[in-house]
Design an enzyme around this catalytic site. Structure first.
Site, PDB file in Angstrom:
ATOM      1  N   LYS A 116      33.914 -27.096 -47.238  1.00 30.06           N
ATOM      2  CA  LYS A 116      34.479 -26.057 -46.357  1.00 30.06           C
ATOM      3  C   LYS A 116      35.814 -25.552 -46.904  1.00 30.06           C
ATOM      4  O   LYS A 116      36.153 -24.388 -46.728  1.00 30.06           O
ATOM      5  CB  LYS A 116      34.671 -26.593 -44.937  1.00 30.06           C
ATOM      6  CG  LYS A 116      33.395 -27.018 -44.277  1.00 30.06           C
ATOM      7  CD  LYS A 116      32.914 -26.038 -43.229  1.00 30.06           C
ATOM      8  CE  LYS A 116      31.453 -26.299 -42.974  1.00 30.06           C
ATOM      9  NZ  LYS A 116      30.768 -25.684 -41.982  1.00 30.06           N
ATOM     10  N   LYS A 140      22.286 -26.283 -48.642  1.00 33.40           N
ATOM     11  CA  LYS A 140      21.661 -26.336 -47.318  1.00 33.40           C
ATOM     12  C   LYS A 140      21.734 -24.987 -46.597  1.00 33.40           C
ATOM     13  O   LYS A 140      22.658 -24.200 -46.821  1.00 33.40           O
ATOM     14  CB  LYS A 140      22.306 -27.432 -46.467  1.00 33.40           C
ATOM     15  CG  LYS A 140      23.679 -27.103 -45.940  1.00 33.40           C
ATOM     16  CD  LYS A 140      24.029 -28.011 -44.754  1.00 33.40           C
ATOM     17  CE  LYS A 140      25.287 -27.461 -44.092  1.00 33.40           C
ATOM     18  NZ  LYS A 140      25.473 -27.810 -42.731  1.00 33.40           N
ATOM     19  N   LYS A 163      24.383 -21.635 -40.776  1.00 32.51           N
ATOM     20  CA  LYS A 163      24.443 -20.477 -39.880  1.00 32.51           C
ATOM     21  C   LYS A 163      25.585 -19.530 -40.218  1.00 32.51           C
ATOM     22  O   LYS A 163      25.646 -18.425 -39.702  1.00 32.51           O
ATOM     23  CB  LYS A 163      24.465 -20.905 -38.410  1.00 32.51           C
ATOM     24  CG  LYS A 163      25.587 -21.837 -37.986  1.00 32.51           C
ATOM     25  CD  LYS A 163      25.507 -22.117 -36.486  1.00 32.51           C
ATOM     26  CE  LYS A 163      25.505 -23.583 -36.117  1.00 32.51           C
ATOM     27  NZ  LYS A 163      26.628 -24.389 -36.567  1.00 32.51           N
TER      28      LYS A 163
HETATM   29  N1  AQP Z   1      20.317 -27.147 -43.300  1.00 29.34           N
HETATM   30  C1  AQP Z   1      20.219 -28.130 -42.437  1.00 29.34           C
HETATM   31  N2  AQP Z   1      19.144 -28.953 -42.456  1.00 29.34           N
HETATM   32  C2  AQP Z   1      19.034 -29.965 -41.558  1.00 29.34           C
HETATM   33  N3  AQP Z   1      19.950 -30.212 -40.581  1.00 29.34           N
HETATM   34  C3  AQP Z   1      21.021 -29.411 -40.515  1.00 29.34           C
HETATM   35  N4  AQP Z   1      22.096 -29.387 -39.693  1.00 29.34           N
HETATM   36  C4  AQP Z   1      22.906 -28.373 -40.060  1.00 29.34           C
HETATM   37  N5  AQP Z   1      22.400 -27.723 -41.121  1.00 29.34           N
HETATM   38  C5  AQP Z   1      21.214 -28.335 -41.434  1.00 29.34           C
HETATM   39  C6  AQP Z   1      22.297 -30.303 -38.577  1.00 29.34           C
HETATM   40  O1  AQP Z   1      22.489 -29.513 -37.405  1.00 29.34           O
HETATM   41  C7  AQP Z   1      23.361 -30.207 -36.505  1.00 29.34           C
HETATM   42  C8  AQP Z   1      24.414 -29.273 -35.985  1.00 29.34           C
HETATM   43  O2  AQP Z   1      25.222 -28.828 -37.060  1.00 29.34           O
HETATM   44  P1  AQP Z   1      26.612 -28.132 -36.764  1.00 29.34           P
HETATM   45  O3  AQP Z   1      26.420 -26.771 -36.254  1.00 29.34           O
HETATM   46  O4  AQP Z   1      27.432 -28.979 -35.897  1.00 29.34           O
HETATM   47  O5  AQP Z   1      27.361 -28.090 -38.133  1.00 29.34           O
HETATM   48  P2  AQP Z   1      26.893 -28.006 -39.603  1.00 29.34           P
HETATM   49  O6  AQP Z   1      26.232 -29.269 -39.958  1.00 29.34           O
HETATM   50  O7  AQP Z   1      28.111 -27.632 -40.394  1.00 29.34           O
HETATM   51  O8  AQP Z   1      25.829 -26.797 -39.575  1.00 29.34           O
HETATM   52  P3  AQP Z   1      25.920 -25.355 -40.185  1.00 29.34           P
HETATM   53  O9  AQP Z   1      24.709 -24.595 -39.719  1.00 29.34           O
HETATM   54  O10 AQP Z   1      26.121 -25.397 -41.651  1.00 29.34           O
HETATM   55  O11 AQP Z   1      27.187 -24.749 -39.457  1.00 29.34           O
HETATM   56  P4  AQP Z   1      28.441 -24.030 -40.105  1.00 29.34           P
HETATM   57  O12 AQP Z   1      27.890 -22.954 -40.983  1.00 29.34           O
HETATM   58  O13 AQP Z   1      29.249 -23.531 -38.957  1.00 29.34           O
HETATM   59  O14 AQP Z   1      29.180 -25.087 -40.877  1.00 29.34           O
HETATM   60  C9  AQP Z   1      23.936 -31.402 -37.280  1.00 29.34           C
HETATM   61  O15 AQP Z   1      23.258 -32.571 -36.873  1.00 29.34           O
HETATM   62  C10 AQP Z   1      23.609 -31.072 -38.705  1.00 29.34           C
HETATM   63  O16 AQP Z   1      23.441 -32.250 -39.473  1.00 29.34           O
END
Ligand code: AQP
Length: 329
Positions: free
Chosen positions: A114, A196, A199
């Site tokens: 990040k 990965k 969002k």
């Molecule tokens: N690509 C992924 N595959 C499987 N699991 C995923 N998770 C996130 N991306 C994937 C799981 O979703 C849950 C919630 O995630 P989060 O929104 O709290 O944060 P994150 O992991 O940082 O997800 P994002 O989508 O990448 O959000 P941003 O872009 O805001 O950082 C967690 O259990 C995560 O493991």
């Protein structure tokens, strides 16, 4: 028999992706069994670690709560709440921060990722995020924390913090364990299958949003990056192909062997159409329920308020215990 306590959360940083759904949300639904008690949270405080638009955050937080219900979280069974409505998380986070080493936080790969992505805003909140996450988990006495692969390291840190605190101040926290899905712990981006799906990807073709229309889903899968190999197979280094097959299995319940056999002798066109259809079949009913809840804002407010009250009562018990253990109060 004592029920296992489950805690999991998601940041309202955008509409959740198919990765969030397969890696986390659909497992949350399945975990609501008789021998478990689940707390599910929209982690709005965590969303502040990147620059945010206040009106957007407010809207996305509500939208996320509605989507969680649409995914099958039953608020009559599992408290569903917004993180900032339970002030105890932030309070416990301070205490836990005082038993967390900077060396541990320096090792967190998500902080490194990040920081690279938001080089103009490497703030202290981004750095201490895993401590707040440890607080989210430990404050409910969670035994199990369902997460995707990317959050496993943070749950391991929460374990270390709990063990260290218990050793220093006496048995206070339950030591949690991460639970990873068998399939889809890491769904990869459609345009960059070596990273990965996220969002907040700046390229919308890189992810499937849970609210994408069927035609958009089909279009995004058609554009998905694969490779030049003539056959469909699950094999080392075939990131794009492996990802499509994994999504297909996750949405149809088929095994990888069954999926590979099904596409024997066919090219990517057939696989991409089949994956898109499977994803549409999974997401369409969720989208319909989501719209119902977004249209009934009073009901959504009632659910969120009740969830906060239930969560807060439980959180206060642990917070009092922790304060007492360290010699405050
Ligand atoms: N690509 C992924 N595959 C499987 N699991 C995923 N998770 C996130 N991306 C994937 C799981 O979703 C849950 C919630 O995630 P989060 O929104 O709290 O944060 P994150 O992991 O940082 O997800 P994002 O989508 O990448 O959000 P941003 O872009 O805001 O950082 C967690 O259990 C995560 O493991």
């Amino acid at each position: 028999m004592d029920k296992k306590i489950i805690l999991s959360g998601i940041k309202p940083t955008g509409i959740p992706t198919l990765g969030n759904y397969i890696g986390a949300l659909r497992n949350w639904r399945l975990m609501q069994e008789d021998d478990k008690y689940c707390y599910y949270m929209v982690a709005d405080l965590h969303a502040l670690t990147v620059r945010n638009d206040p009106a957007e955050l407010r809207q996305q937080t509500r939208s996320m709560a509605a989507l969680l219900i649409a995914c099958g979280i039953d608020p009559n069974r599992s408290p569903l709440f917004i993180q900032s409505h339970v002030h105890q998380h932030a309070e416990l986070s301070w205490i836990l921060g005082c038993v967390t080493y900077m060396g541990e936080l320096n090792r967190m790969t998500q902080f490194k990722d990040k920081s690279a992505k938001h080089a103009d805003n490497i703030n202290a909140g981004l750095y201490t995020y895993p401590v707040l996450m440890a607080s989210d988990i430990l404050i409910y006495g969670a035994d199990l924390v369902p997460v995707g692969d990317d959050q496993k390291q943070h749950v391991e840190l929460a374990r270390n913090i709990a063990i260290r605190f218990n050793n220093a101040f006496g048995e206070t926290f339950v030591v949690p364990e991460p639970v990873m899905p068998k399939f889809g712990a890491r769904i990869m981006g459609l345009q960059d299958p070596e990273h990965k799906m996220s969002k907040t990807d700046t390229n919308p073709n890189g992810y499937i949003s849970m609210l994408d229309e069927p035609a958009v889903i089909t279009k995004k899968f058609k554009k998905a990056i694969t490779d030049c190999e003539p056959t469909i197979a699950y094999a080392e280094g075939r990131y794009g192909c492996n990802n499509l097959l994994t999504i297909y299995c996750a949405c149809t319940g088929k095994t990888m062997d069954e999926a590979v056999k099904e596409f024997e002798g066919f090219g990517y066109g057939k696989l991409k159409t089949a994956v898109a259809d499977a994803v549409i079949a999974e997401l369409e009913p969720i989208q319909a329920v989501y719209r119902q809840y977004m249209d009934d804002s009073e009901e959504l407010d009632r659910i969120i308020a009740r969830g906060a009250q239930q969560a807060s009562e439980r959180a206060q018990i642990t917070l009092d215990k922790a304060y007492k253990a360290v010699g405050i109060r």
